[in-house]
Motif scaffolding. Structure first.
Motif, PDB file in Angstrom:
ATOM      1  N   PRO A 388       0.819  -1.215   0.000  1.00 18.32           N
ATOM      2  CA  PRO A 388       0.000   0.000   0.000  1.00 18.32           C
ATOM      3  C   PRO A 388       0.847   1.258   0.000  1.00 18.32           C
ATOM      4  N   GLY A 389       0.246   2.323  -0.468  1.00 17.81           N
ATOM      5  CA  GLY A 389       0.940   3.594  -0.562  1.00 17.81           C
ATOM      6  C   GLY A 389       0.559   4.278  -1.854  1.00 17.81           C
ATOM      7  N   ILE A 390       1.511   5.013  -2.435  1.00 16.26           N
ATOM      8  CA  ILE A 390       1.280   5.724  -3.688  1.00 16.26           C
ATOM      9  C   ILE A 390       1.853   4.910  -4.841  1.00 16.26           C
ATOM     10  N   TRP A 418      -3.201   5.266  -3.112  1.00 14.80           N
ATOM     11  CA  TRP A 418      -3.218   6.475  -3.912  1.00 14.80           C
ATOM     12  C   TRP A 418      -2.687   6.115  -5.298  1.00 14.80           C
ATOM     13  N   THR A 419      -3.319   6.593  -6.324  1.00 15.36           N
ATOM     14  CA  THR A 419      -2.837   6.343  -7.679  1.00 15.36           C
ATOM     15  C   THR A 419      -2.496   7.684  -8.327  1.00 15.36           C
ATOM     16  N   ILE A 453       7.511  12.235  -4.472  1.00 16.75           N
ATOM     17  CA  ILE A 453       6.139  11.863  -4.116  1.00 16.75           C
ATOM     18  C   ILE A 453       6.132  10.742  -3.081  1.00 16.75           C
ATOM     19  N   GLY A 454       7.157   9.910  -3.119  1.00 13.75           N
ATOM     20  CA  GLY A 454       7.190   8.739  -2.243  1.00 13.75           C
ATOM     21  C   GLY A 454       6.415   7.579  -2.843  1.00 13.75           C
ATOM     22  N   THR A 508       8.542   6.833   2.190  1.00 16.41           N
ATOM     23  CA  THR A 508       7.563   7.642   2.917  1.00 16.41           C
ATOM     24  C   THR A 508       6.658   8.325   1.901  1.00 16.41           C
ATOM     25  N   PRO A 509       5.394   7.959   1.858  1.00 15.60           N
ATOM     26  CA  PRO A 509       4.504   8.567   0.864  1.00 15.60           C
ATOM     27  C   PRO A 509       4.173  10.008   1.239  1.00 15.60           C
TER      28      PRO A 509
END
Length: 528
Positions: A388-390, A418-419, A453-454, A508-509
């Motif tokens: 999970p994340g970006i 996040w996309t 952006i991460g 880190t997002p």
């Protein structure tokens, strides 16, 4: 001749929807991935309203901004919200996957064929009406629309129902009948902009039928003003956004181009035999007292569709003429009926040959139809959910959209993913892809943006094994630089592959940057 009852019409509509679904399935048009350029946007727009309902109707603009930061295919404003609002309560209850939504859309695509059944039933040929309604499902444009989650068939249905409501209102005037027409006339352009053609139908039908006394009827003007009060505010707010998608400039040159292109699309769909048959159906049907009102209505819808498409320079796409297809099919079928009814053996032979000839082109196209490609978006998003994340998503509009739509569904309102669209972060252009230019010109510049952006991972959709844009090749080289683990998945169906890259270490997002640096200009405009 025994007429089809109203209740039977409902069952016939269900049957026609199932026929449409069956043909879409048999031709390989139902997949687990939205690869059409607009499909994912319509799905995400509907899911957004459904999510908003589930959240208890909070302040819509902050909610939309947060939703867009996660799933940047939200595009209400470019398209009106009418059809999404109809589907949203069902989406809120069932939360259908893109695959399930595609099944529903294929069913809905068959419903406009009931207009053919109604028209020929009214003209005294119910059996031909049923046969022609089923035959309409084989037309390439109709099959194509059944294979895609789009707004063109819903708007064809609503416009057709509005035309029927208009005829009923002028034949047996009453406040409720005019009000019903008004509701459908207001709803049609809120389904899609070209639904505004319904406003031209009364004017053309009044002219054809010489209903001059109707112009003094207060009910007509009250309903007209009410429709304008409903529709005008939306288009006042959203016109600059929707007009940003116009590909042409208005004028006589465009009008001629649009008319010739759309008539060519009609011939390509029905074949050359359709033109003389339509003419026979219109002329002979006009002379038939029972068929005349339906013929006038059919001509009104056909002329209104071609006129609006020639005035509004949005784009030239064959599917934009779908609102006139049921009425052209009706005229073709009526011609065959009237030739048959002339009674001579030769005439009946001609009627049979004409019917067979009218079916040759669509049936041949149906046999040659190629199945849609499928990238297996659910499996790709399952990998994304494990990290999970970006995630940076890249591909043509359909490729990007398929992943975003699937992510929005699998996330189920949790906002765990996040996309970010590579087309917004690594390049720039307008909504229609015009003015394209690179922001990240080297793999190093692209890697720097990913780090800022991460980004936890990247998904690159290579439909037909080709890079979607120049920035796509740059992004691929960036993730192959060592910081990401890269794997390639072939399409589940058709030629293509999906490159999936996951970051080898923790990142880190920075989701706050998504709204700041890659937000929707359309959303900004709607807010203002």
């Amino acid at each position: 001749m025994r007429m089809v009852r109203r209740g039977h019409m409902v069952w016939a509509a269900v049957m026609l929807g199932l026929v449409s679904l069956a043909l879409a399935w048999a031709t390989g048009g139902i997949t687990r991935s939205f690869l059409g350029p607009d499909e994912s946007a319509h799905y995400v727009n509907t899911l957004f309203i459904a999510d908003w309902l589930c959240a208890g109707l909070p302040d819509p603009m902050p909610f939309a901004r947060d939703f867009y930061a996660h799933y940047p295919k939200l595009s209400i404003g470019h398209w009106p919200p009418g059809w999404y609002a109809v589907l949203a309560p069902g989406f809120a209850l069932l939360w259908p996957s893109p695959f399930a939504a595609a099944l529903w859309s294929a069913f809905v695509a068959g419903l406009p064929a009931v207009l053919v059944l109604w028209a020929l039933n009214r003209a005294g040929a119910p059996r031909m009406g049923l046969a022609a309604a089923v035959a309409m499902q084989t037309l390439p444009l109709v099959v194509g629309s059944a294979q895609s989650f789009l707004l063109d068939q819903p708007v064809a249905l609503v416009v057709g129902l509005g035309a029927i409501a208009w005829l009923r209102a002028v034949e047996e005037p009453g406040w409720w009948r005019f009000a019903l027409f008004g509701m459908l006339a207001a709803f049609a352009p809120l389904v899609k902009g070209n639904g505004a053609l319904i406003a031209l139908v009364p004017a053309i039908e009044i002219l054809l039928a010489r209903r001059w006394a109707l112009l003094r009827d207060l009910r007509l003007w009250v309903v007209g003003v009410a429709v304008l009060l409903v529709v005008a505010p939306w288009y006042y707010v959203s016109f600059r956004i929707s007009a940003g998608g116009f590909n042409y400039a208005p004028g006589l040159d465009y009008a001629w181009l649009a008319l010739s292109t759309n008539v060519g699309a009609l011939i390509g769909d029905l074949g050359w035999i359709a033109l003389p048959l339509m003419a026979i159906g219109a002329v002979a049907g006009w002379r038939d007292e029972r068929a005349r009102p339906v013929v006038r209505l059919a001509i009104a819808v056909i002329v209104a569709t071609l006129t609006l498409q020639s005035i509004v320079p949005a784009a030239l796409d064959p599917r934009y003429i779908l609102p006139l297809i049921p009425w052209t099919v009706m005229l073709v079928a009526l011609a065959i009926v009237l030739i048959w009814r002339s009674g001579t053996r030769a005439a009946r032979g001609i009627a049979v040959l004409a019917g067979v000839a009218a079916l040759v082109l669509p049936v041949a196209a149906l046999v040659r139809a190629e199945p849609k490609r499928d990238m297996d978006a659910p499996a790709v998003v399952a990998v994304m959910r494990a990290v999970p994340g970006i995630w940076m998503v890249d591909g043509r509009a359909g490729g990007e959209g398929a992943i975003i739509a699937e992510a929005a569904w699998q996330d189920r309102g949790r906002r765990a993913l996040w996309t970010a669209r590579a087309s917004q972060w690594l390049s720039g252009s307008d909504f229609m892809g015009r003015g394209y230019h690179l922001i990240a010109r080297t793999p190093g510049e692209a890697a720097a943006i990913l780090a800022r952006i991460g980004v936890s991972g990247a998904v690159i959709v290579r439909d037909r094994m080709r890079d979607a844009y120049p920035h796509s090749a740059i992004l691929t080289r960036a993730v192959e630089g060592g910081a990401y683990q890269v794997r390639r998945r072939p399409f589940a169906k058709g030629e293509g592959e999906v490159v999936i890259a996951t970051h080898r270490g923790g990142v880190t997002p920075h989701p706050e940057l998504l709204a700041q640096g890659g937000g929707s200009a359309n959303l900004d405009a709607m807010t203002r």
